[in-house]
Design a protein around this motif. Sequence first.
Motif, short mmCIF file in Angstrom:
data_model
loop_
_atom_site.label_atom_id
_atom_site.label_comp_id
_atom_site.label_asym_id
_atom_site.label_seq_id
_atom_site.Cartn_x
_atom_site.Cartn_y
_atom_site.Cartn_z
N VAL A 56 0.86 -1.18 0.00
CA VAL A 56 0.00 0.00 0.00
C VAL A 56 0.90 1.23 0.00
O VAL A 56 1.81 1.35 0.82
CB VAL A 56 -0.93 0.02 1.23
CG1 VAL A 56 -1.83 1.24 1.20
CG2 VAL A 56 -1.77 -1.26 1.27
N THR A 90 -3.52 3.40 6.53
CA THR A 90 -3.73 3.78 5.14
C THR A 90 -4.07 5.25 5.06
O THR A 90 -5.22 5.64 4.94
CB THR A 90 -4.83 2.93 4.49
OG1 THR A 90 -5.99 2.98 5.31
CG2 THR A 90 -4.40 1.50 4.31
N ASN A 139 -7.50 7.25 0.41
CA ASN A 139 -7.60 6.67 -0.93
C ASN A 139 -6.26 6.08 -1.38
O ASN A 139 -5.96 6.03 -2.56
CB ASN A 139 -8.08 7.72 -1.93
CG ASN A 139 -7.12 8.89 -2.04
OD1 ASN A 139 -6.22 9.06 -1.21
ND2 ASN A 139 -7.31 9.71 -3.06
N ALA A 140 -5.47 5.60 -0.44
CA ALA A 140 -4.16 5.02 -0.74
C ALA A 140 -4.30 3.86 -1.73
O ALA A 140 -5.24 3.07 -1.65
CB ALA A 140 -3.49 4.54 0.54
N LYS A 141 -3.36 3.78 -2.67
CA LYS A 141 -3.37 2.73 -3.68
C LYS A 141 -2.92 1.41 -3.05
O LYS A 141 -1.89 1.35 -2.40
CB LYS A 141 -2.45 3.12 -4.85
CG LYS A 141 -2.31 2.08 -5.91
CD LYS A 141 -3.60 1.85 -6.68
CE LYS A 141 -3.36 0.84 -7.78
NZ LYS A 141 -4.53 0.21 -8.27
N TYR A 149 -1.92 -2.60 -3.76
CA TYR A 149 -1.49 -3.58 -4.76
C TYR A 149 -1.56 -4.97 -4.13
O TYR A 149 -1.14 -5.15 -2.98
CB TYR A 149 -0.05 -3.30 -5.19
CG TYR A 149 0.12 -1.99 -5.92
CD1 TYR A 149 0.03 -1.92 -7.30
CD2 TYR A 149 0.37 -0.81 -5.23
CE1 TYR A 149 0.19 -0.72 -7.97
CE2 TYR A 149 0.53 0.39 -5.89
CZ TYR A 149 0.44 0.43 -7.26
OH TYR A 149 0.59 1.63 -7.91
N ASP A 180 3.99 -6.72 -7.97
CA ASP A 180 3.54 -5.35 -8.18
C ASP A 180 4.64 -4.48 -8.75
O ASP A 180 5.74 -4.43 -8.21
CB ASP A 180 3.05 -4.76 -6.85
CG ASP A 180 1.99 -5.62 -6.20
OD1 ASP A 180 1.12 -6.13 -6.92
OD2 ASP A 180 2.05 -5.80 -4.98
N ILE A 202 5.52 -0.70 -9.40
CA ILE A 202 5.07 0.60 -8.91
C ILE A 202 6.03 1.68 -9.37
O ILE A 202 7.24 1.60 -9.15
CB ILE A 202 4.99 0.59 -7.36
CG1 ILE A 202 4.03 -0.51 -6.90
CG2 ILE A 202 4.56 1.95 -6.84
CD1 ILE A 202 4.06 -0.76 -5.41
#
Length: 112
Positions: free
Chosen positions: A57, A69, A73-75, A77, A82, A84
């Motif tokens: 995250v 978090t 709205n943290a992304k 995975y 992943d 990034i």
Amino acid sequence: MAGRRGSATVAAAVLCLLAVALHCEVAQAAIYVVGGRGGWTFNLSVFNYQKGAHNVVVVNKAGYNGCSTTPRNAKVYTSGKDRIRLVKGLNNFICTLPGHCASGMKIQVSAS
């Protein structure tokens, strides 16, 4: 009498070593891949892990420090492989599965 003292010393030494061994933390390794066929690039990070066992995250500094978090709205995975794209500066990542971040499953990556 000397034999008893020797046995007591050995027993005390074994107990001390056992206490030290039980107090040590177990470290787990992770693989972070930077670059690819085209050579080294520092704007991409790859997190490899068993899918379902962890997540990655992207969080801000407060989220990293507090294992939360943040922003909301943290992304997140969850693929296990992943890829990034890093932003310039400090990039913060945590695993949000219960107890993982608090046990040290978090990393900060500095990209320039």
